[in-house]
Design an enzyme around this catalytic site. Structure first.
Site, PDB file in Angstrom:
ATOM      1  CE1 TYR A  52     -11.595 -97.224 121.396  1.00 22.14           C
ATOM      2  CE2 TYR A  52     -10.385 -99.309 121.582  1.00 22.14           C
ATOM      3  CZ  TYR A  52     -11.397 -98.739 120.686  1.00 22.14           C
ATOM      4  OH  TYR A  52     -12.037 -99.207 119.764  1.00 22.14           O
ATOM      5  CG  ASP A 198     -17.030 -77.350 106.108  1.00 22.26           C
ATOM      6  OD1 ASP A 198     -15.655 -77.257 106.245  1.00 22.26           O
ATOM      7  OD2 ASP A 198     -17.371 -78.483 105.388  1.00 22.26           O
ATOM      8  CE  LYS A 227     -10.103 -80.642 102.797  1.00 23.46           C
ATOM      9  NZ  LYS A 227     -11.355 -80.796 103.764  1.00 23.46           N
TER      10      LYS A 227
HETATM   11  N1  DSN Z   1     -12.894 -81.521 101.036  1.00 19.17           N
HETATM   12  C1  DSN Z   1     -12.572 -82.296 100.020  1.00 19.17           C
HETATM   13  C2  DSN Z   1     -11.530 -81.664  99.076  1.00 19.17           C
HETATM   14  O1  DSN Z   1     -11.606 -80.371  99.060  1.00 19.17           O
HETATM   15  O2  DSN Z   1     -10.655 -82.351  98.366  1.00 19.17           O
HETATM   16  C3  DSN Z   1     -12.492 -83.793 100.185  1.00 19.17           C
HETATM   17  O3  DSN Z   1     -13.659 -84.093 100.848  1.00 19.17           O
END
Ligand code: DSN
Length: 420
Positions: A52, A198, A227
């Site tokens: 933590y 974003d 991603k």
């Molecule tokens: N950001 C989304 C996607 O593009 O798959 C999931 O929230």
């Protein structure tokens, strides 16, 4: 030798092994997914999950932070250096929480936020009506120009002048073209709004220098870490100095308790990897692969929203082919080609069976696949779209996909959980 999981929980062992085999044996085209390196996986699966660390480095509510303070500081420093930001917060558990934390820091409940509408490629948390971001705040949504599938900066400006949002959000989940963040900055400044960008989808492309950066044009930039950036699943916030206090307070204690230090250590490793020449080459190849796949798909007669791609993803509008997204995505999945069905601009079909498919190249590129493989994937998609119910075609494509996957192995991770 048995792994610890195999000994303790055979059922879970089999499920994880199944997923690992599935990931290795599929061409994964969901543009928000990737394969992390073994180094990132090791950090994420480390003893840091036991700790933590509520608070921030040197100001914690628990003792025993000799290493966690250094880990979080390193992650923040790497994020700031990679993206050229004044400050970074790496504690958000996800991109959605990062977005909510930023809105809560910069606006009061009931004030107006303005983002891209979900069916036009925005994210739920950009103020869509079913998300709390669309309930806690007054939400105004801009759309793409339906005739071009492109952002229409004049329309965005008009809407911003009419509604005078407190926060103008740029960024998207399904927009295949480069975003001109300077336009958002200009519009936001002209109406006295904060510009929040974003960059979850394109963070790896920005780090690799193949997409312009939102950082110089934004008050605050949010991102996921998993991603194109190719880290573990998590969220991150980059900000100008003047917003540091409000953002940090909003993440903790505003929205979260303890940060996930195992994730933060994995993010730090991914950020180090993203600063390398190899990663720059990877980011370039992601875009080359997407462009080649898009060009081939158009040769096969598919309509692509906006007529192509500048980034890692493309959106097929299947209406011209008399198909809908869900059955085609399911047929492709039976051939081990994984993608997601998606709304397209102006779609009148329901979100559970929309008219589009969203495809992306980050994961296949991590395996080392290049333009010839991108062309091959487009050919397989075309063959299955010809007749999505022809199981013999699906089986034949599936066998060919399996052979290609064997030739381009994924980072091997499962052996790493063996006891030795
Ligand atoms: N950001 C989304 C996607 O593009 O798959 C999931 O929230």
């Amino acid at each position: 030798m048995l792994t610890a999981i195999e000994k303790t929980d055979k059922k879970m062992f089999e499920l994880i092994r199944g997923e690992q085999a599935r990931q290795a044996g599929s061409i994964r085209l969901i543009p928000s997914e990737n394969y992390v390196s073994v180094a990132v996986m090791e950090a994420t699966g480390s003893c840091l999950t036991n700790k933590y660390a509520e608070g921030y480095p040197t100001k914690r509510y628990y003792e025993g932070q000799q290493f966690t303070d250094q880990i979080e500081t390193l992650a923040c420093e790497r994020a700031m250096a990679l993206f050229g930001a004044d400050g970074a917060n790496v504690q958000s558990h996800s991109g959605s929480e990062a977005n909510l934390a930023v809105y809560a820091a910069l606006a009061e409940p009931g004030e107006t936020i303005m983002g891209l509408s979900l069916p036009f490629g925005g994210h739920l948390t950009h103020g869509w009506k079913v998300s709390y971001t669309g309930k806690f705040f007054k939400s105004v949504q801009y759309e793409l120009d339906p005739s071009t599938g492109l952002l229409d900066y004049d329309q965005i400006e008009k809407l911003a002048r009419e509604h005078r949002p407190k926060i103008l959000i740029s960024g998207s989940s399904a927009y295949p073209r480069e975003i001109d963040f300077s336009q958002f900055d200009r519009i936001a400044k002209s109406v006295g709004a904060y510009h929040v960008s974003d960059m979850a989808h394109i963070a790896g492309l920005v780090a690799g220098g193949v997409h312009r950066s939102p950082v110089p044009w934004s008050d605050v930039v949010t991102t996921t870490t998993h991603k194109t950036l190719r880290g573990p699943r998590g969220g991150m916030i980059l900000f100008q100095d003047q917003h540091a206090k409000a953002i940090n307070k909003s993440v903790f204690p505003g929205l979260q308790g303890g940060p996930h230090m195992h994730t933060i250590s994995g993010v730090a490793v991914a950020l180090k990897e993203a600063a390398t020449e190899d990663f720059k080459a990877y980011a370039r190849q992601v875009v080359l692969n997407a462009k080649r796949m898009a060009a081939k798909l158009m040769e096969y007669g598919f309509d692509l929203v906006s007529g192509g791609t500048d980034n890692h993803l493309m959106l097929i509008d299947l209406r011209g082919k008399g198909l809908s997204g869900k059955p085609l995505a399911k047929a492709l999945d039976r051939a081990h080609i994984e993608c997601n069905y998606n709304s397209v601009p102006g779609d009148t079909a329901p979100p559970f069976n929309p008219s589009g498919l969203r495809l992306g190249t980050p994961a296949m590129t991590t395996r080392g696949m290049k333009e010839p493989q991108a062309e091959q994937v487009a050919a397989w998609i075309a063959a299955i779209a010809e007749n999505p119910e022809n199981e013999s075609v699906i089986e034949k494509v599936g066998r060919e996909v399996t052979a290609l996957c064997k030739a381009f192995p994924v980072p091997e991770v499962f052996v790493r959980i063996r006891e030795d």
